[in-house]
Design a protein around this motif. Structure first.
Motif, PDB file in Angstrom:
ATOM      1  N   TYR A  59      29.819  37.817  39.979  1.00 40.67           N
ATOM      2  CA  TYR A  59      30.630  39.042  39.979  1.00 40.67           C
ATOM      3  C   TYR A  59      32.038  38.719  40.476  1.00 40.67           C
ATOM      4  O   TYR A  59      32.220  38.116  41.528  1.00 40.67           O
ATOM      5  N   GLY A  61      34.578  41.176  40.544  1.00 40.38           N
ATOM      6  CA  GLY A  61      35.268  42.422  40.856  1.00 40.38           C
ATOM      7  C   GLY A  61      35.491  43.296  39.644  1.00 40.38           C
ATOM      8  O   GLY A  61      35.763  44.482  39.775  1.00 40.38           O
ATOM      9  N   ASN A  63      33.680  42.332  36.312  1.00 38.16           N
ATOM     10  CA  ASN A  63      32.676  42.053  35.275  1.00 38.16           C
ATOM     11  C   ASN A  63      31.298  42.603  35.631  1.00 38.16           C
ATOM     12  O   ASN A  63      30.275  41.984  35.332  1.00 38.16           O
ATOM     13  N   ASN A  64      31.229  43.767  36.254  1.00 38.56           N
ATOM     14  CA  ASN A  64      29.950  44.278  36.736  1.00 38.56           C
ATOM     15  C   ASN A  64      28.933  44.494  35.630  1.00 38.56           C
ATOM     16  O   ASN A  64      27.737  44.468  35.880  1.00 38.56           O
ATOM     17  N   ALA A  67      27.754  40.592  35.104  1.00 41.43           N
ATOM     18  CA  ALA A  67      27.445  39.748  36.260  1.00 41.43           C
ATOM     19  C   ALA A  67      25.951  39.693  36.529  1.00 41.43           C
ATOM     20  O   ALA A  67      25.242  40.692  36.420  1.00 41.43           O
ATOM     21  N   ALA A  70      26.018  37.753  42.812  1.00 41.49           N
ATOM     22  CA  ALA A  70      27.084  38.309  43.644  1.00 41.49           C
ATOM     23  C   ALA A  70      27.070  37.636  45.005  1.00 41.49           C
ATOM     24  O   ALA A  70      26.013  37.253  45.507  1.00 41.49           O
ATOM     25  N   TYR A 186      33.367  31.432  38.224  1.00 39.73           N
ATOM     26  CA  TYR A 186      32.612  32.624  37.851  1.00 39.73           C
ATOM     27  C   TYR A 186      31.531  32.429  36.800  1.00 39.73           C
ATOM     28  O   TYR A 186      30.780  33.359  36.509  1.00 39.73           O
TER      29      TYR A 186
END
Length: 201
Positions: A59, A61, A63-64, A67, A70, A186
């Motif tokens: 995650y 911030g 790409n919820n 994702a 986290a 990421y």
């Protein structure tokens, strides 16, 4: 004295009867869950092997929707004070990542990896993994539990398979990890070559 001898004889008869019953039923003493234990005869001959691909999308911030992992614990201040190339020392990531039979993330998952990793070195990037591969496909059902050090700088690294359920009941072996690709912090994909050396069938 005679009564003790009679009791000992009765106990031996009971044990013999139980063993005979196990043989008649097709069970053997020491076999778990009615399964037969297979142990590989040589180190290079696993009783089961497979290759799968583990996909981690951290995650960021924004790409919820995509994702699969986290950050649960931020890096320590010590990490930033001793390292020019921040090693993320102390950072913990929790994940529920798709695992596929081929490298493509678009392919149908054969399992999900559920667990965590944390960065555990100040000097260079290194993580420690603990997770369960949860299989629910036509080929395999059950779980495999894995744990061990992932020294990121190494081309390949081994972690332990410490148990399992279902098709992998009480499995033991090794999973060799190789970073197949990564995109910054990421996204990364690991190729996992799993070799089981103790299986129950």
């Amino acid at each position: 004295m005679q009564q003790g001898l009679i009791m000992a004889t009765s106990k031996l008869s009971l044990i013999a009867s139980i063993l005979l019953l196990l043989v008649v039923l097709g069970l053997k003493p020491g076999v778990a869950d009615g399964r037969r234990r297979l142990i590989s005869g040589r180190g290079d001959e696993p009783c089961l092997k497979m290759t799968v691909y583990y996909h981690d999308i951290l995650y960021d911030g924004a790409n919820n929707a995509n994702a699969t992992s986290a950050v649960a614990v931020q890096p320590t201040l010590l990490s930033r004070s001793v390292s020019i190339n921040d090693t993320f020392f102390g950072e913990m990531v929790v994940f529920n990542d798709p695992v596929t039979a081929v490298p493509s993330l678009q392919s149908e998952p054969v399992a999900h990896a559920e667990g965590f990793y944390f960065y555990d070195r100040k000097e260079s990037a290194s993580a420690w993994f603990a997770f369960t591969l949860v299989f629910n496909s036509t080929e395999h059902r059950g779980t495999l539990n894995l744990m061990g050090a992932d020294i990121v700088a190494e081309k390949t690294r081994d972690i332990s398979v410490v148990g399992g359920t279902g098709d992998f009941f009480m499995a033991r072996g090794i999973a060799t990890l190789r970073t197949d690709t990564f995109e910054g912090k990421y996204y990364f994909r690991l190729q996992m070559d799993i070799k089981l050396y103790e299986c129950y069938v």
